[in-house]
Design a protein around this motif. Sequence first.
Motif, PDB file in Angstrom:
ATOM      1  N   PRO A   1       0.826  -1.222  -0.174  1.00 29.32           N
ATOM      2  CA  PRO A   1      -0.092   0.242  -0.034  1.00 29.32           C
ATOM      3  C   PRO A   1       0.663   1.359  -0.064  1.00 29.32           C
ATOM      4  N   GLN A   2       1.900   1.196   0.615  1.00 29.90           N
ATOM      5  CA  GLN A   2       2.359   2.477   1.061  1.00 29.90           C
ATOM      6  C   GLN A   2       3.540   2.739  -0.264  1.00 29.90           C
ATOM      7  N   GLY A   3       4.008   1.566  -0.784  1.00 28.67           N
ATOM      8  CA  GLY A   3       5.057   1.699  -1.952  1.00 28.67           C
ATOM      9  C   GLY A   3       3.997   2.361  -3.211  1.00 28.67           C
ATOM     10  N   PHE A   4       3.035   1.730  -3.479  1.00 26.34           N
ATOM     11  CA  PHE A   4       1.959   2.048  -4.554  1.00 26.34           C
ATOM     12  C   PHE A   4       1.682   3.473  -4.244  1.00 26.34           C
ATOM     13  N   ALA A   5       1.175   3.821  -2.994  1.00 23.09           N
ATOM     14  CA  ALA A   5       0.744   5.351  -2.864  1.00 23.09           C
ATOM     15  C   ALA A   5       1.850   6.218  -3.364  1.00 23.09           C
ATOM     16  N   GLN A   6       3.093   5.899  -2.800  1.00 26.43           N
ATOM     17  CA  GLN A   6       4.282   6.915  -3.007  1.00 26.43           C
ATOM     18  C   GLN A   6       4.499   6.884  -4.469  1.00 26.43           C
ATOM     19  N   GLU A   7       4.500   5.703  -5.325  1.00 32.99           N
ATOM     20  CA  GLU A   7       4.878   5.883  -6.645  1.00 32.99           C
ATOM     21  C   GLU A   7       3.593   6.718  -7.713  1.00 32.99           C
ATOM     22  N   LEU A   8       2.676   6.225  -7.320  1.00 29.99           N
ATOM     23  CA  LEU A   8       1.565   6.769  -7.823  1.00 29.99           C
ATOM     24  C   LEU A   8       1.051   8.576  -7.618  1.00 29.99           C
TER      25      LEU A   8
END
Length: 316
Positions: free
Chosen positions: A22-29
Motif C-alpha cells: 500500500p505505501q509503495g504503491f501510494a508513493q509511486e502513484l
Amino acid sequence: MTDLISSDQIASVSLPDADKDPQGFAQELGQSFVDYGFAIVRDHGIPQDLIDRAEELSKQFFALPDAVKQQYLIPGGGGARGYTAFGVETAKGATAFDLKEFWHVGRELAPGHPFREVMADNIWPSEIPEFKQTFLELYDAFDAAGVKVLRAIARFLKVDEDYFTDTVRDGNSVMRLLHYPAQDEPTGNHIRAGAHEDINTITLLLGAEEAGLELKTKDGRWIPVSPKAGELVINIGDMLQRLTNGVLRSTSHRVVNPAPDRASHARFSMPFFLHFRPDFVIEALPGTVPAGEEPKWPPISSHDYLQERLREIKLK
C-alpha cells in the motif's frame, strides 16, 4: 512495479499492488501526480468484455444520423446529460471549438434524493436497447476503480485512507463517450481537444489507444501519453488540486490532430470525471498550506465550482 511510457517518469502501476504494498504503491502513484498530474493504471478491475461492449455501443450511437442524435440534446442542460453536438465545447480561454461530439451518463439517484435538485436524470437512446444497461454497469465499475485510486492518494497525502470515500459518495460524476471524427478536410486552427485542465476530482480514461493525448510538463514541453489497450489513464482535476493547495497538479493536456496517415481514422475514448458530492466544500487540507502562508484558493462548494467552470468552457 513501474513501466515508463516515455523518457519522463510517468508512473505505470498495477492496481493490485495497492493491496500488496500500500505505501509503495501510494508513493509511486502520488509522486507521478505531483510531477506530472498523470499516471497509468493497469489491472484496474474493469472487465475487458464490458469495455469491449461499451466501445461497440458508443460507435453505434455516433454512427446514427445527426438528426437522430440531435433529438437527445437537452436545452439549458449544460451538456450534463445526453448528447452534445460537434463544435460546441471550447477550451477555457480559447476561441476555436474542439473537433468532437460526446454523450454524458450521470449518476442514477433514487426518488427523493436531496441531490436530485442539482443532478439531472439520465436519458437513453431508444435506438440502441443495450445502451442503458451496459453504460450503467460501466459507470459503477469506473466509480469503484476511482475510489481505490483515491484511497492510495489519501495515503500519499497522509490523511486517513478512507477520507475520500464520503467526499465522493453520490458525487456528481459523469461518464463521457467521446467521438473525434475522421478528418477528411482541413481543420484550420481547430484541434480535437484544445489545451485544458479537467474540472473534477480525478479523471479515469479508457479507450484512448489512437494517438493524440498529450500533457504539458512543468518546463513547458508537450509529451505524449500512450496507454496500452485496456489501461486507464488517470489525471488530477482542478477540484483535487484546490483541495491539496496545489500539491497534486491539475495538468494542462490536449488531444492533437492525427498524423496524415491516421487522419481517416476516428478516435473514440471514454473518460469518467469523478466528482465530489455537490455539497462538499473544497478547501485546503491540513498540512498542504506551508506555515505562514494563506491557501492559494478560497473555499467553494463542489457544485458552485462546477457551474463556474461549465460557463467558462461554453457548456452553459
